[in-house]
Design a protein around this motif. Sequence first.
Motif, short mmCIF file in Angstrom:
data_model
loop_
_atom_site.label_atom_id
_atom_site.label_comp_id
_atom_site.label_asym_id
_atom_site.label_seq_id
_atom_site.Cartn_x
_atom_site.Cartn_y
_atom_site.Cartn_z
N LEU A 193 34.41 46.50 34.23
CA LEU A 193 34.91 47.13 35.34
C LEU A 193 36.42 47.02 35.59
O LEU A 193 36.95 47.80 36.30
CB LEU A 193 34.18 46.18 36.39
N PRO A 201 31.72 49.18 41.87
CA PRO A 201 32.80 49.77 41.12
C PRO A 201 34.05 50.34 42.20
O PRO A 201 35.19 50.13 41.49
CB PRO A 201 32.56 50.30 39.94
N THR A 243 36.10 41.41 42.09
CA THR A 243 35.64 42.59 42.08
C THR A 243 35.58 43.42 43.27
O THR A 243 35.87 44.73 43.16
CB THR A 243 34.19 42.50 41.51
N SER A 281 37.60 46.98 43.77
CA SER A 281 36.98 47.97 44.15
C SER A 281 37.83 48.62 45.53
O SER A 281 37.49 49.90 45.62
CB SER A 281 35.48 47.81 44.53
#
Length: 630
Positions: free
Chosen positions: A274, A42, A160, A164
């Motif tokens: 997320l 994350p 993602t 991140s």
Amino acid sequence: MKGIVTRWCREDFSAIALIAVSYCGLGLLGLHLATLPGEVTPIWVPAGIGLAAVLLGGAKIWPAIALGSFGISVLFNPTPISLAIGALTSIGNTLTPLCGATLIYRFTGTRYPFQKASEVFKFAALGAVFSQGISATIGVSALCLGGWVPWSLFPPLWVTWWISNVTGVLIVTPLILTWATPGGKKNPHPLLLRLRRLLPELCGWLLLFSSVVVLAFWRAYPVEYLMLPLTVWAAFRFPKRITTMAIALTTAMAITGTLLEKSSFLRPNLTESLLLLESFISVIAVTTLVLMAVIEERRYAILALQQANEHLESRVLERTRELSQANEELQRKELNLQEKAQSLTLTLQELRQTQAQLIQNEKMTSLGHLVAGIAHEINNPISFIYSNLTPATEYATDLLDLLALYETIVVEPPPEIEDLAEEMDLEFIKDDFFKLLDSMKSGADRIHQIVLSLRNFSRLDEAEIKSVNIHHGIESTLLILQHRLAGFYSDELERNSPPIRIIKDYGDLPEIQCLAGEMNQVFMTLLMNAIDAIQEVETQQEGIIKISTGLLGDETVEISISDNGLGMPLEVQRKVFDPFFTTKPVGKSVGLGLYMSYETIVQKHKGQLICCSEQGVGTTFKMILPLRQN
């Protein structure tokens, strides 16, 4: 020359080794937080470390990033495929900070892009949003080529990975750069002195921060954006280092709560959770960094304004024309400063509210100590007087018996004794002396009761939750307020208003586990408000306060305090428990009494405080408390 080269190589090697170890160690830690296939986390802290390292040390630091990135694959999963993927990923992780640092320096002209709001936006756009796409593209492609994840997951995995990395840059890079600036290393003492001066405010900030963390990230209440005013507060009031630490701490709490499935970001879809988490972190980070830069700009503007004034004073006689132009420029800056000053004024009002609340808590603590001290000091002499009244009565009885025996034996006493007895009115003394002792005993009993009530009200020896008789606390509060109930105000000797009648409807209650001292303060606040409400009524009706207690089921008790005052309109009832809200004249109340009572009942005792009021009829406050505190 050879020594200089040797020292330079040694220093460079030490920096590369430190960065590589930090990069690798935090990367391994981040992989334990992986949530999607392909070990995507994350927040990727090494992305922020890499960009900060290149901005501080230049392009010569690239071997540290490459070694640290490849070392993660070696230590995490040393298989041939993993090492091949790690080699490709390390290329992307190395190119990304080099590209980001180059673009930042190219478009901002500085390696510390947090001194202006425009620099912060360029840092976020170039160093985070744009350049981190390189690492995401190469890394996800390597995972798909290596067969770790199917190509069908490329888009969500890329998003993602990219988010991140962006989050890691927005959080970690400012933290490292603010703590590594040369000004902070040369003279750290002003920072320590400023923190010491801001320590009470910092403690208050941490208290509010902890409350929001518990509500948003541990109990899933949707109040996560209450963090925004807290970080804005930190940007306005605290040094830059503390502000960036506040951003990092907020991020850590949000991620921890989400990973433990306790935060308000949880959604049925993991990717959606997320995205919500990382968008929240990005908003908090960018907003706070921009505000921090604006404040820095303002500081530089003030310094520039001071320098301009000094320069104009020296040239005022010979450069009138330049002075006029400079004044126009100063006026434009002043308008800009006024706009920023309005924002500062709003923040100052919030700080004053917090300060007033802290002062109110300290006043209540001091009042408890004062009451306990007065009770103790009065108790000693009263005990002495009370304990000597019985012997005095016995001595007086013996003396009068002796005098009666004397009168029986000596029928005709000497004239001198008869004259003295007549002059002092001996018969009246015999009759009145015991009445005098009884009156002294009654007064001593009354003072003793007042002392016990003061000690019971202060409850300094019961700062922890204990089982107490709640009726004793109510009675002690009523005794302390007896002068107000009788119609007197403060130290005035004449009655200001008619007496108020108290109706008690006590139920058969067991002892209740509570903070006795704070509950007494709640009773004091509610009874004082009831007295004030009744005394505001201009009619001649009798003022009545009714106090009722009773059980609600087996584990709950209800305490109600009612008055027949003017009552409150609906709009006032909605705000009656808000901090600093008051309908009383300025100087008579700061509006914290009912707010603190609400905090005591609801937050500290897990109960309820309900206000029911009707205009022209009266007001009732109901307290619902559990018998036992878990």
